[in-house]
Design a protein around this motif. Structure first.
Motif, short mmCIF file in Angstrom:
data_model
loop_
_atom_site.label_atom_id
_atom_site.label_comp_id
_atom_site.label_asym_id
_atom_site.label_seq_id
_atom_site.Cartn_x
_atom_site.Cartn_y
_atom_site.Cartn_z
N GLU A 1 0.73 -1.19 -0.07
CA GLU A 1 0.00 0.13 0.02
C GLU A 1 0.72 1.38 -0.19
O GLU A 1 0.70 2.38 -0.46
N GLU A 2 2.04 1.09 0.75
CA GLU A 2 2.81 2.38 0.75
C GLU A 2 3.54 2.64 -0.67
O GLU A 2 3.68 3.75 -0.90
N VAL A 3 3.91 1.54 -1.23
CA VAL A 3 4.42 1.53 -2.73
C VAL A 3 3.28 2.09 -3.51
O VAL A 3 3.79 3.21 -4.45
N ALA A 4 2.19 1.81 -3.30
CA ALA A 4 1.15 2.31 -4.37
C ALA A 4 1.01 3.87 -4.09
O ALA A 4 0.97 4.41 -4.75
N ALA A 5 0.75 3.99 -2.71
CA ALA A 5 0.73 5.39 -2.51
C ALA A 5 1.78 6.67 -2.88
O ALA A 5 1.58 7.55 -3.57
N LEU A 6 3.04 5.90 -2.81
CA LEU A 6 4.13 6.95 -3.34
C LEU A 6 4.06 6.85 -4.77
O LEU A 6 4.56 8.15 -5.45
N ALA A 7 3.74 5.69 -5.34
CA ALA A 7 3.85 5.73 -7.16
C ALA A 7 2.52 6.56 -7.53
O ALA A 7 2.16 6.97 -8.70
N GLY A 8 1.31 6.75 -6.58
CA GLY A 8 0.20 7.62 -7.05
C GLY A 8 -0.41 6.47 -7.96
O GLY A 8 -1.25 6.85 -8.90
N VAL A 9 -0.36 5.18 -7.69
CA VAL A 9 -1.30 4.30 -8.43
C VAL A 9 -2.07 3.32 -7.32
O VAL A 9 -1.91 3.37 -6.09
N GLY A 10 -2.89 2.61 -7.95
CA GLY A 10 -3.52 1.51 -7.04
C GLY A 10 -2.79 0.19 -6.78
O GLY A 10 -1.65 -0.14 -7.39
N ARG A 11 -3.20 -0.52 -5.66
CA ARG A 11 -2.56 -1.47 -4.99
C ARG A 11 -2.38 -2.74 -6.30
O ARG A 11 -1.20 -3.35 -6.55
N GLY A 12 -3.30 -2.90 -7.01
CA GLY A 12 -3.38 -3.81 -7.93
C GLY A 12 -2.49 -3.70 -9.01
O GLY A 12 -1.75 -4.53 -9.73
N THR A 13 -2.16 -2.43 -9.45
CA THR A 13 -1.16 -1.81 -10.33
C THR A 13 0.42 -2.22 -9.87
O THR A 13 1.04 -2.65 -10.80
N VAL A 14 0.61 -2.05 -8.73
CA VAL A 14 1.82 -2.34 -8.02
C VAL A 14 2.00 -4.05 -8.12
O VAL A 14 3.13 -4.42 -8.51
N SER A 15 0.90 -4.70 -7.69
CA SER A 15 1.07 -6.11 -8.01
C SER A 15 1.39 -6.51 -9.56
O SER A 15 2.20 -7.63 -9.66
N ARG A 16 0.78 -5.82 -10.57
CA ARG A 16 0.92 -6.30 -11.89
C ARG A 16 2.37 -5.85 -12.02
O ARG A 16 3.15 -6.56 -12.91
N VAL A 17 3.01 -4.81 -11.83
CA VAL A 17 4.46 -4.49 -11.82
C VAL A 17 5.32 -5.52 -11.25
O VAL A 17 6.25 -5.95 -12.05
N ILE A 18 5.06 -5.76 -10.21
CA ILE A 18 5.98 -6.94 -9.43
C ILE A 18 6.07 -8.25 -10.24
O ILE A 18 6.93 -8.75 -10.31
N ASN A 19 4.96 -8.57 -10.71
CA ASN A 19 4.93 -9.87 -11.55
C ASN A 19 5.03 -9.66 -13.03
O ASN A 19 4.79 -10.59 -13.74
N ASP A 20 5.38 -8.35 -13.52
CA ASP A 20 5.83 -8.37 -14.66
C ASP A 20 4.53 -8.57 -15.74
O ASP A 20 4.84 -9.31 -16.96
N ALA A 21 3.53 -8.29 -15.28
CA ALA A 21 2.01 -8.56 -15.96
C ALA A 21 1.88 -7.34 -17.09
O ALA A 21 2.78 -6.18 -17.25
N ALA A 22 1.14 -7.97 -18.43
CA ALA A 22 1.10 -6.96 -19.39
C ALA A 22 0.07 -6.00 -18.99
O ALA A 22 -0.70 -6.14 -18.15
N GLY A 23 0.03 -4.92 -19.88
CA GLY A 23 -1.36 -3.99 -19.63
C GLY A 23 -0.95 -2.78 -18.70
O GLY A 23 -1.71 -2.13 -18.38
N VAL A 24 0.58 -2.53 -18.37
CA VAL A 24 0.67 -1.22 -17.59
C VAL A 24 1.76 -0.38 -18.45
O VAL A 24 2.74 -0.90 -19.09
N LYS A 25 1.44 0.79 -18.54
CA LYS A 25 2.06 1.91 -19.13
C LYS A 25 3.44 2.08 -18.62
O LYS A 25 3.90 1.75 -17.54
N ASP A 26 4.30 2.10 -19.65
CA ASP A 26 5.75 2.11 -19.36
C ASP A 26 6.25 3.28 -18.18
O ASP A 26 6.79 3.28 -17.44
N SER A 27 5.41 4.54 -18.11
CA SER A 27 5.63 5.45 -17.32
C SER A 27 5.10 5.17 -16.22
O SER A 27 5.90 5.49 -14.89
N THR A 28 4.21 4.27 -15.85
CA THR A 28 3.64 3.72 -14.53
C THR A 28 4.30 2.89 -14.29
O THR A 28 4.65 2.81 -12.79
N ARG A 29 4.93 1.98 -14.82
CA ARG A 29 5.95 0.76 -14.55
C ARG A 29 7.16 1.58 -13.72
O ARG A 29 7.41 0.94 -12.80
#
Length: 340
Positions: A12-40
């Protein structure tokens, strides 16, 4: 379910600092598709800034696996890794994994810093499970791994109250049968060379020795017990100590084949014939037992079955985290050869 240690940065702290949702952080961690390069990039910067280590729960939510397990030797002395026991277990575990897609990683953990590094490595999802061998009493590593939700199986156990899944041989029964054989053959001054007594396996083999002596009505004198550490050097040292203290001994039960083989050499150097003057029995039934002169009577523990069972239990826990811990004790067998 895994959890971050107290004070560690959260998802949650990572999500807050990055300005994204918790699910987005999980997708980045697991190298999932569908995440913008800037968000990643924003999420990765937040992870680095906070020093966040993804836990096992976050990885499992995405259904991702490392397809790797670790076989960990928790032994402070590097030299012990050269003992036959460890090579036999590595081979049996490796054989059990041959037909799976799981990679086997070998590592040695000796210090608190190395324990913590292993836990952090595991928390990062780099392995799906751990098998531990040579665990001494009071070692916190099994509990540390349980804290982060990592499937863990021990070879042996830390105490009679072990709460982590383990596979063990019947060490008490095996030792008892060996000493009973010596007593039934008319030996009465039966000594023992123990393993390191901060290990439950050594305590159990000593208990089996004492139980056999008590059942036969033979006093197990304190001078007939010498402590070793399962190594060749300790077998030589303990046997010499026993001969000096108690020259009357007519039999020795050693808690490992390595120590028993060393005892044979020390007895020969002292002018004692085996088995005429002193009978000797070991424990393990390594190939070494058939190469000694005379060939070694020993207690066979089923190392191949132990390795297969450890792998089976670990894979089952990896498939279903709700599986309760299991305790498996496998039978031993007294193998009669020329030394007793």
């Amino acid at each position: 379910m895994g959890r971050q240690r107290p004070g560690a940065p959260t998802l949650e702290e990572v999500a807050a600092l990055a300005g994204v949702g918790r699910g987005t952080v999980s997708r980045v961690i697991n190298d999932a598709a569908g995440v913008k390069d800037s968000t990643r990039r924003a999420v990765q910067r937040a992870i680095e800034e906070l020093g966040y280590v993804p836990n096992l729960a976050a990885r499992s939510l995405a259904g991702r696996r490392a397809d790797a397990v670790a076989l960990v030797m928790t032994e402070p002395d590097w030299r012990q890794f050269g003992e036959p026991f460890f090579s036999e277990i590595v081979q049996s575990v490796g054989d059990a994994l041959t037909d799976t897609k799981v990679q086997l990683l070998l590592t040695l953990v000796r210090t608190d810093a190395e324990r913590q590094r292993l836990v952090e490595y595991a928390r990062g999802g780099r392995v799906d499970g751990v098998m531990l061998m040579s665990v001494h009493a009071g070692d916190a590593l099994p509990d540390m791994l349980a804290e982060v939700g990592l499937p863990t199986v021990l070879l042996g156990r830390r105490s009679g109250d072990e709460s982590v899944t383990y596979v063990d041989a019947d060490n008490v029964g095996g030792a008892r049968s060996a000493v009973a054989h010596l007593l039934n053959r008319g030996r009465r001054a039966v000594a023992t060379i123990t393993g390191p007594l901060d290990m439950y396996v050594a305590q159990c083999r000593l208990r089996g020795y004492r139980e056999a002596m008590e059942r036969a009505g033979v006093e197990a004198r304190r001078s007939w017990v010498a402590e070793g550490d399962f190594s060749q050097d300790s077998g030589h040292r303990a046997m010499a100590e026993l001969l000096e203290r108690s020259p009357e001994i007519d039999a020795v039960f050693a808690a490992s084949d390595t120590m028993a083989a060393a005892a044979l050499h020390t007895l020969r150097a002292a002018g004692r014939r085996v088995p005429e003057d002193v009978a000797v029995i070991g424990f393990d039934d390594f190939p070494l037992a058939r190469r000694t002169d005379p060939q070694l009577t020993t207690v066979r523990q089923p190392l191949e079955e132990i390795g297969r069972t450890m792998v089976r239990l670990l894979l089952e826990e990896m498939e279903d985290s709700a599986v309760a811990w299991r305790h498996v004790i496998l039978r031993t067998e007294l193998v009669l050869r020329d030394s007793a």
